[in-house]
Design a protein around this motif. Structure first.
Motif, PDB file in Angstrom:
ATOM      1  N   SER A  37     104.460  60.275  91.427  1.00 28.09           N
ATOM      2  CA  SER A  37     105.677  61.318  90.734  1.00 28.09           C
ATOM      3  C   SER A  37     106.749  61.570  91.879  1.00 28.09           C
ATOM      4  CB  SER A  37     104.848  62.866  90.687  1.00 28.09           C
ATOM      5  OG  SER A  37     104.324  63.374  91.783  1.00 28.09           O
ATOM      6  N   SER A  91     107.028  62.784  84.575  1.00 33.67           N
ATOM      7  CA  SER A  91     106.427  62.334  85.927  1.00 33.67           C
ATOM      8  C   SER A  91     105.460  61.037  85.519  1.00 33.67           C
ATOM      9  CB  SER A  91     105.456  63.417  86.145  1.00 33.67           C
ATOM     10  OG  SER A  91     106.244  64.469  86.999  1.00 33.67           O
ATOM     11  N   GLU A 151     108.431  69.920  92.556  1.00 33.72           N
ATOM     12  CA  GLU A 151     108.487  68.633  91.677  1.00 33.72           C
ATOM     13  C   GLU A 151     109.599  68.925  90.745  1.00 33.72           C
ATOM     14  OE1 GLU A 151     108.317  65.588  89.747  1.00 33.72           O
ATOM     15  OE2 GLU A 151     106.719  65.649  90.846  1.00 33.72           O
TER      16      GLU A 151
END
Length: 263
Positions: A27, A17, A10
């Motif tokens: 996300s 997000s 991520e």
């Protein structure tokens, strides 16, 4: 090979997000996961956030089980060099030492390039605001599997204010456009192989339009658009390109990479 095991990194902190989820429906990591599962329904995916030390420790401990790693896009900027950004770079550095096949998209490319000794800086020729027009695949790119079945000149979803300004040692440039010289690149660090893309095969234009709308005030403050007419013209351009883009063309780099790590 049977089912693929893929680690997705991520690229955003929690606040960013939340914005991505609201604007783009997911996300950055979940958006990439959704695409991978469309292309490879039997793939096993895990998501790690480099800002969470417990997650990175666990991922590094179990690194041998992953067939490939994908670093996603994100809203941070390398030169801010916050503690969280340093954690992203450090995690990328550790991954590069693990003999892995890595796909690095947008922010992910900037992070991996920095970890490998390159540099990222604000783009000298401006920014991609939702779209990258007329990306040209060079001779090296035309020979590389990542661009199999891709048109030599293409337009793609993209959103970045920074660019890789100095490539890591021995990197090979694969594609460029008028905004960023480094749009596609490959480099090896130790036994790891990184394929980097400064655009987004993982996003659709409607998501980019929502991200633009959510950042409109900031875009005007930063003088990416000088007036409403200029802004609306850009939105109309993206909408026109949306009508021309199809799933297979947009996502072929991710498909090619998945096929590569299966072999």
């Amino acid at each position: 090979m049977s089912d693929l095991n893929i680690l997705i990194v991520e690229g955003n902190i929690r606040e960013d997000s939340e914005f991505f989820i609201k604007a783009a429906g997911a996300s950055a990591a979940d958006n990439l996961k959704n695409l991978i599962l469309k292309l490879e329904p039997l793939a096993n995916t895990e998501i790690v956030n480099p800002g969470h030390d417990d997650e990175t420790m666990n991922a590094l401990k179990n690194m041998s089980k992953y067939d490939g790693i994908v670093f996603t896009g994100g809203a941070m900027r390398i030169n801010d060099m916050t503690d969280v950004i340093k954690k992203h770079i450090n995690f990328a550095f550790n991954c590069l030492n693990e003999n892995k096949k890595i796909l690095a998209i947008c922010w992910g490319l900037q992070v991996c390039s920095t970890a490998a000794g390159g540099k990222a800086n604000p783009g000298k020729n401006g920014a991609h605001i939702g779209i990258a027009s007329d990306v040209i695949i060079n001779n090296e790119g035309q020979k590389h599997f990542i661009y199999k079945d891709k048109k030599k000149i293409f337009t793609s979803p993209a959103f970045n204010f920074d660019e890789v300004s100095d490539l890591p040692k021995n990197a090979i440039l694969l594609s460029s456009d008028k905004v960023n010289n480094v749009m596609g690149v490959i480099f090896n660090v130790g036994n790891s192989e990184v394929i980097g893309l400064q655009y987004h095969p993982d996003y659709e234009y409607f998501q980019m339009l929502n991200l633009i709308a959510g950042r409109k005030e900031r875009l005007f403050t930063n003088k990416n658009f000088l007036n409403e007419e200029e802004y609306q013209s850009h939105i109309s351009y993206i909408k026109s390109e949306d009508e021309l883009l199809n799933f297979k063309d947009r996502t072929c780099e991710v498909r090619n990479w998945l096929n590569y790590i299966k072999n």
